[in-house]
Motif scaffolding. Structure first.
Motif, PDB file in Angstrom:
ATOM      1  N   VAL A 110       0.840  -1.204   0.000  1.00 33.72           N
ATOM      2  CA  VAL A 110       0.000   0.000   0.000  1.00 33.72           C
ATOM      3  C   VAL A 110       0.875   1.254   0.000  1.00 33.72           C
ATOM      4  CG1 VAL A 110      -1.702   1.336   1.307  1.00 33.72           C
ATOM      5  CG2 VAL A 110      -1.944  -1.148   1.129  1.00 33.72           C
ATOM      6  N   ALA A 111       1.945   1.243   0.808  1.00 32.23           N
ATOM      7  CA  ALA A 111       2.830   2.410   0.895  1.00 32.23           C
ATOM      8  C   ALA A 111       3.503   2.721  -0.438  1.00 32.23           C
ATOM      9  CB  ALA A 111       3.890   2.172   1.965  1.00 32.23           C
ATOM     10  N   ALA A 112       3.795   1.688  -1.211  1.00 26.93           N
ATOM     11  CA  ALA A 112       4.436   1.890  -2.508  1.00 26.93           C
ATOM     12  C   ALA A 112       3.553   2.705  -3.448  1.00 26.93           C
ATOM     13  CB  ALA A 112       4.762   0.541  -3.149  1.00 26.93           C
ATOM     14  N   ILE A 113       2.252   2.534  -3.311  1.00 26.29           N
ATOM     15  CA  ILE A 113       1.303   3.236  -4.182  1.00 26.29           C
ATOM     16  C   ILE A 113       0.822   4.541  -3.557  1.00 26.29           C
ATOM     17  CG2 ILE A 113      -0.841   3.016  -5.490  1.00 26.29           C
ATOM     18  CD1 ILE A 113       1.439   0.987  -6.190  1.00 26.29           C
ATOM     19  N   ALA A 114       0.559   4.519  -2.264  1.00 23.62           N
ATOM     20  CA  ALA A 114       0.002   5.692  -1.580  1.00 23.62           C
ATOM     21  C   ALA A 114       1.027   6.793  -1.387  1.00 23.62           C
ATOM     22  CB  ALA A 114      -0.567   5.276  -0.230  1.00 23.62           C
ATOM     23  N   GLY A 115       2.305   6.412  -1.186  1.00 23.75           N
ATOM     24  CA  GLY A 115       3.326   7.424  -0.921  1.00 23.75           C
ATOM     25  C   GLY A 115       2.939   8.271   0.277  1.00 23.75           C
ATOM     26  N   ASP A 116       3.077   9.585   0.130  1.00 26.05           N
ATOM     27  CA  ASP A 116       2.711  10.488   1.225  1.00 26.05           C
ATOM     28  C   ASP A 116       1.333  11.116   1.018  1.00 26.05           C
ATOM     29  OD1 ASP A 116       3.249  12.151  -0.888  1.00 26.05           O
ATOM     30  OD2 ASP A 116       4.809  13.320   0.118  1.00 26.05           O
TER      31      ASP A 116
END
Length: 341
Positions: free
Chosen positions: A34-40
């Motif tokens: 999820v973090a790879a796509i959502a970023g900040d």
């Protein structure tokens, strides 16, 4: 004056306009993708601590609040996180959640039949693992209320009509799908599509992150495949039968496992059987897991020259960020190489 009032109105609305989507995740490997796509551009709230195991996790009131306030819940599925099924239903989040196991395009493995035949061994020795009593002290778990009798813990009650719950019937399926880069790609696409629908203004950002993730995953996959090819024939034993996606993807094959269900300690018969396997197959390494007590591995290898090393299927020490999943694959392959090479 009118311009001032207009500016004031825009200022008052800006927190709403700029509010980030809130994505609640079940375990750290889900958070990594999820973090790879959502970023900040989105807030990620993880339920199961990075140092805990989803196999025997108990929900808390703070976790229920996270689910209730989430824009989307991303989880693996009921065969791994049964504790989430009822809370998702009660919060009305069942249909809007992303269940990794149920996504189109997933490559799923069934647990070996013979492994399930052995599962009955050691049932009478169903003891608590050291360090798992209530999961006290696990870092990264905010709002950790005391577990008093577990009366409030969702997911520890019987699921009435559980076998009739459509879309969640994955009996016999190995739920450790994050150990396959191909399956990670499937989840990344689903997360990107959901974030685009939740935050249309930043659609290009999420789509760009997806493209970057897919390109990076292809390169990392090839790099790891080449490295692990050097130890593909080295026999080893894993703590529990949960690495089939990684092993099949990279051409590894373990000689056995200490236990099928990590929350159960193997009985004396199983211990004797593993010791025979170590000798017969000339096993080079017996892997432990940081989420569980290493005592059983120490007992198995007492008086032996066989190497041992921790194999972390949850990436507990991986720093979160857009490249966390790549770091996780690096760490896991490195753990294999360190003991098998």
């Amino acid at each position: 004056m009118n311009k001032f009032l207009f500016a004031l109105g825009v200022s008052a609305l800006s927190p709403l306009v700029l509010a980030k989507p809130t994505i609640v995740t079940s375990i750290k490997p889900v958070s990594m993708v999820v973090a790879a796509i959502a970023g900040d551009h989105a807030e990620i709230q993880q339920i199961v601590s990075s140092t805990a195991s989803p196999h025997d996790f108990a929900m808390r009131p703070s976790d229920l609040r996270k689910i209730s306030n989430a824009d989307t819940v991303v989880w693996v599925g009921e065969s791994l996180e049964r504790f989430l099924e009822k809370p998702l239903k009660n919060a009305g989040k069942e249909q809007s959640s992303i269940e990794w196991l149920a996504l189109e395009g997933m490559s799923l493995h069934n647990f070996a039949e013979e492994a399930h035949d052995d599962e009955g061994e050691g049932h009478e020795e169903h003891e608590e693992h050291e360090g798992h009593e209530g999961h006290e002290g696990h870092e990264g778990h905010e709002g950790h209320e005391e577990h008093e009798g577990h009366e409030e813990h969702e997911g520890h009650e019987e699921h009435e009509g559980h076998e009739e719950h459509e879309g969640h019937n994955h009996d016999g399926v190995d739920p450790h799908v994050w150990l396959s880069p191909d399956n990670a790609r499937v989840l990344a696409k689903a997360v990107a599509a959901r974030l685009v629908s939740l935050d249309v203004e930043n659609a290009t950002y999420y789509e760009g992150n997806l493209a970057t993730f897919e390109k990076g995953l292809t390169a990392k996959d090839a790099e790891i495949r080449q490295a692990l090819s050097k130890v593909s024939t080295v026999p080893y034993i894993v703590f529990h039968d949960g690495y089939s996606y990684f092993e099949q993807h990279y051409g590894l094959s373990h000689s056995g496992e200490i236990t099928v269900s990590p929350e159960r300690k193997p009985g004396a018969k199983k211990v004797a059987e593993i010791r025979r396997e170590i000798e017969e197959h000339k096993v080079q390494c017996v892997f432990s897991e940081p989420q569980f007590s290493p005592a059983i591995v120490e007992i198995l290898l007492e008086g032996s020259s066989v190497k041992t090393a921790p194999l972390d299927p949850l990436g507990g020490n991986v720093a979160m960020g857009k490249n966390a999943y790549f770091s996780f694959l690096d760490n896991l392959s490195g753990q294999f190489l360190s003991c098998l090479g």
